[in-house]
Every structure is written in structure tokens, then in C-alpha cells.
Design an enzyme around this catalytic site. Structure first.
Site, PDB file in Angstrom:
ATOM      1  CB  SER A  46      -0.945  -0.003   1.202  1.00  0.00           C
ATOM      2  OG  SER A  46      -0.221  -0.200   2.402  1.00  0.00           O
ATOM      3  N   GLY A  69       5.820  -7.898  12.430  1.00  0.00           N
ATOM      4  CA  GLY A  69       4.600  -8.645  12.124  1.00  0.00           C
ATOM      5  C   GLY A  69       3.567  -8.597  13.227  1.00  0.00           C
ATOM      6  CG  ASP A 135      -3.773  -1.812   6.633  1.00  0.00           C
ATOM      7  OD1 ASP A 135      -4.597  -2.573   7.182  1.00  0.00           O
ATOM      8  OD2 ASP A 135      -3.112  -2.138   5.621  1.00  0.00           O
ATOM      9  CG  HIS A 138      -6.493  -5.206  11.854  1.00  0.00           C
ATOM     10  ND1 HIS A 138      -6.143  -3.888  11.715  1.00  0.00           N
ATOM     11  CD2 HIS A 138      -6.508  -5.707  10.597  1.00  0.00           C
ATOM     12  CE1 HIS A 138      -5.960  -3.617  10.431  1.00  0.00           C
ATOM     13  NE2 HIS A 138      -6.169  -4.705   9.735  1.00  0.00           N
ATOM     14  CG  HIS A 163      -7.196  -2.141   4.490  1.00  0.00           C
ATOM     15  ND1 HIS A 163      -6.353  -3.230   4.474  1.00  0.00           N
ATOM     16  CD2 HIS A 163      -8.039  -2.288   3.433  1.00  0.00           C
ATOM     17  CE1 HIS A 163      -6.654  -3.987   3.430  1.00  0.00           C
ATOM     18  NE2 HIS A 163      -7.678  -3.457   2.790  1.00  0.00           N
TER      19      HIS A 163
HETATM   20 MG    MG Z   1      -4.977  -4.240   5.972  1.00  0.00          MG
END
Ligand code: MG
Length: 207
Positions: A46, A69, A135, A138, A163
């Protein structure tokens, strides 16, 4: 996006469908010059789409990631990629991939990589943002943290893109959706567009 840049982006590992990438690029093109921030770089897929738009409008893009990560990328999890493990740490290591991506895309002079957690950087961030793309991690805790740490810096008229927004829990995790609801409920942001799991909002007031 030129064909060369599209080729670099499509060859870069990441989790961004083509239609969402195009929508992200288009949204960024409508943002003002100044400073833009992407939270959650991974290998830079992105970053190429947003960075190309930054070059076009004369903006600078900072992209923030600890590069080790998220949970779902670690060994034993669904989105693990063994080729990205650093044998020295045993953890994921995506910074070298990002550096190669930016080199291939010719975006080294437009994109600044910030290596750290959002909790670290949120403590000292103070720059106004014309464009913010959330992004990162999450989990509810981190997604809410990232919104609280960076969205207040979006200038009136500036854009907030989020996102992996899934209103239906059957489609994916709730935290990004909760962040979008929080932004709209605050009265400070209005929705501009929805493309797949990408939501674009515009800051409409200082409230
Ligand atoms: Mg994403």
C-alpha cells in the site's frame, strides 16, 4: 499509477485487493500536500500506492511499522510467511522487504520509514496530517490506540482512510469497524467512500 509502479506493487507481499488499492490511491490524490502517515507498512504494497499519490501532489509520506509482524503473521498463525522470518530473532522481519520495495518503486525521496510501535511513536508525534491511513494491528486495544494517537492530528479537510473495515462480523474482525464508528460518532469525520473493506472519511470539524 504508472504500469511500472503497478508492477512493483503487485509483486509486493501484502493484503490489499486491487480495487481497494486503486481506491486508496485515488483518495490520497485528493488529499492536500504536506505530511501523510500510513500506520502498518508490512512490505510496502500500500505504501507504493499511497507514495505514488504523494509524489503526484507534492506530499511527503511517513510509514510506521515495528516490522516484526502482527499476531496473525507469527509462526503457527494463519498469515505466517516463513520466507519473512529473521533467523537471528526468530521473528518476522519486513523492513528489508520494504526497503527493496521503495527502491524498486523509486520512492525513497518521498517515503520515510519509521520503525517502532505505534505506542512509541504516538507519544511524540505532533505533526499535522493531510492524510492518515490506519492499517496497523487489528486488536481492539491497538486499533483504538492508533485512532486516538493519530486521528486528532488530521487537519480539517484532511482524509482518514481505514482498512479491513467489516460491518458484518462474519466477514472479519470488529476493531477497524469500531474505529470508523468512533470517528463518525465523534462528529469530526464524515464518510467519503466505501470500497470493499476500505473506508475513506474526511475531517469536517475540529470537534
Ligand atoms: Mg490491511
Amino acid at each position: 499509477m504508472t504500469p511500472d509502479l503497478l508492477a512493483v506493487a503487485s509483486a509486493t507481499k501484502g493484503f490489499l485487493p486491487d480495487d481497494e488499492a486503486a481506491a486508496l490511491h485515488d483518495a490520497a490524490l485528493s488529499a492536500g500536500p504536506g505530511l501523510w502517515l500510513e500506520v502498518g507498512t508490512y512490505c510496502g504494497k500500500s505504501t507504493v500506492h499511497v507514495g505514488a499519490a504523494a509524489r503526484a501532489v507534492g506530499a511527503q509520506l511517513a510509514t510506521l511499522d515495528h516490522h516484526r509482524g502482527s499476531e496473525e503473521n507469527q509462526p503457527g498463525w494463519e498469515w505466517h510467511d516463513t520466507s519473512l522470518v529473521d533467523p537471528h530473532t526468530g521473528r518476522l522481519e519486513t523492513l528489508p522487504s520494504l526497503r527493496r520495495t521503495l527502491w524498486d518503486a523509486g520512492l525513497d525521496d518521498v517515503v520515510t520509514a519509521i520503525v517502532g510501535t505505534t505506542q512509541q511513536v504516538g507519544r511524540w508525534w505532533s505533526s499535522p496530517l493531510a492524510f492518515l491511513f490506519l492499517d496497523g494491528n487489528h486488536t481492539e486495544e491497538v486499533a483504538q490506540h492508533d485512532y486516538a494517537a493519530f486521528a486528532p492530528h488530521v487537519v480539517v479537510g484532511g482524509l482518514l482512510a481505514v482498512h479491513d473495515v467489516f460491518p458484518d462480523p462474519a466477514d472479519g474482525g470488529r476493531p477497524p469497524w469500531n474505529v470508523v464508528c468512533r470517528a463518525i460518532d465523534s462528529g469530526a469525520f464524515e464518510e467519503v467512500s466505501v470500497t470493499g473493506s476500505l473506508r475513506v472519511l474526511r475531517r469536517s470539524s475540529d470537534s
